[in-house]
Design an enzyme around this catalytic site. Structure first.
Site, PDB file in Angstrom:
ATOM      1  N   HIS A 127      34.918  45.372  45.187  1.00 53.40           N
ATOM      2  CA  HIS A 127      35.448  44.891  43.910  1.00 53.40           C
ATOM      3  C   HIS A 127      35.188  45.925  42.824  1.00 53.40           C
ATOM      4  CE1 HIS A 127      36.839  41.763  41.112  1.00 53.40           C
ATOM      5  NE2 HIS A 127      35.995  42.333  40.265  1.00 53.40           N
ATOM      6  N   SER A 128      36.222  46.288  42.081  1.00 56.28           N
ATOM      7  CA  SER A 128      36.139  47.249  40.986  1.00 56.28           C
ATOM      8  C   SER A 128      35.581  48.579  41.511  1.00 56.28           C
ATOM      9  CB  SER A 128      35.308  46.677  39.834  1.00 56.28           C
ATOM     10  OG  SER A 128      35.505  47.417  38.650  1.00 56.28           O
ATOM     11  N   MET A 129      34.465  49.059  41.019  1.00 54.24           N
ATOM     12  CA  MET A 129      33.903  50.296  41.561  1.00 54.24           C
ATOM     13  C   MET A 129      33.739  50.207  43.066  1.00 54.24           C
ATOM     14  SD  MET A 129      30.280  52.282  40.821  1.00 54.24           S
ATOM     15  CE  MET A 129      29.335  51.333  42.019  1.00 54.24           C
ATOM     16  N   GLY A 155      39.697  44.910  45.434  1.00 53.79           N
ATOM     17  CA  GLY A 155      40.075  44.188  44.236  1.00 53.79           C
ATOM     18  C   GLY A 155      39.709  44.895  42.950  1.00 53.79           C
TER      19      GLY A 155
END
Length: 292
Positions: A127-129, A155
């Protein structure tokens, strides 16, 4: 909401809800008085599956996050899916260690740590990073000729070939960074706790630096199925940013939009887990069928 802090945030909503005694214990750990033993397993926290494991799901958190982001996911996955949550240096059980500040160094370390765990089918979620880390780790594994994930589940991060639309903030003075965090919704009681902020900000800065200094290198697209997740109300990463991941997938590609902003993995956790069960169920059954 500002777009500036594009790659993650400290788990401020959880910290703000902690009773005073628990916040004090957290500070003790953040100051490094409860160091985690250096062992081969320190990079991942395992949540065993129900039944015989047939598939491993390695999860990578957003900037500033640790393995605890996924602590209640284990019982929600299909039978036979083991959850392995990444614990990066500088947080939670590894708070006494210096955080990593460059993507290449982080991926090299993760590659070494994960290699002994690739003796059965597996998948990545990030998720993200964490999405960017999972993507680059997959390419590193491919370059080394190792077993690759059955699928990628990513994501809340723009396609890696896209330029960073956010200004770099990892180097900003503490007070300026705290102003950004305040605009992002960090509770005032957390920001006003100077000792807590001194403990948390270095790890968040390091993670932001990993993202700020990332440079994409063109390589052939990946051949495993790729699913992208986004938040309908995410002002940092648009649907178009996510759809551009198609260029990195030489095969099945899905884009799933969920209610919520950048951290929909918390606000829409039930919906996200339902999507993961749908994606991982067939993979785990295939893995079971491949067993001798």
């Amino acid at each position: 909401m500002t777009r500036v802090l594009g790659e993650g945030a400290i788990p401020h909503e959880r910290v703000a809800r902690l009773p005073a005694d628990q916040r004090a214990r957290l500070l003790e750990r953040l100051r490094g008085r409860t160091p985690h033993p250096r062992s081969a397993d320190r990079w991942f926290t395992r949540h065993p599956s129900t039944g015989t494991p047939v598939l491993r799901l390695f999860c990578f958190p957003y900037a500033g996050g640790g393995a605890s982001v996924f602590h209640d996911w284990g019982g929600e996955l299909p039978e036979g899916v083991d959850l392995w949550a990444a614990q990066l240096p500088g947080r939670e059980s590894r708070v006494a260690e210096a955080p990593v500040r460059r993507m290449d160094a982080l991926v090299d370390a993760l590659h070494e740590a994960i290699a002994p765990r690739l003796d059965m089918p597996y998948a990545f979620f990030g998720h993200s990073m964490g999405a960017l880390v999972a993507f680059e780790l997959t390419r590193r594994l491919r370059a080394a000729g190792r077993r690759l994930p059955e699928r990628l589940l990513l994501g809340a991060f723009r396609a890696p070939q896209l330029p960073n639309p956010h200004i770099r903030i990892h180097h900003l003075p503490d007070e300026v960074l705290k102003t950004v965090l305040r605009k992002e919704g960090t509770p005032q009681q957390v920001l006003d706790n100077d000792e807590l902020m001194r403990a948390l900000l270095p790890t968040l800065r390091a993670d932001l630096e990993v993202c700020d200094t990332y440079r994409h290198r063109a390589e052939p697209p990946l051949r495993m199925p790729v699913t992208l997740f986004g938040g309908h109300q995410d002002v940092r990463v648009s649907r178009g940013d996510l759809d551009r991941w198609r260029a990195q997938a030489d095969g099945e590609f899905r884009l799933v939009m969920l209610p919520g902003s950048h951290f929909f993995l918390h606000s829409s956790q039930d919906l996200l887990l339902a999507e993961l069960r749908s994606a991982l169920g067939p993979a785990s059954r295939t893995a079971e069928g491949d067993k001798p």
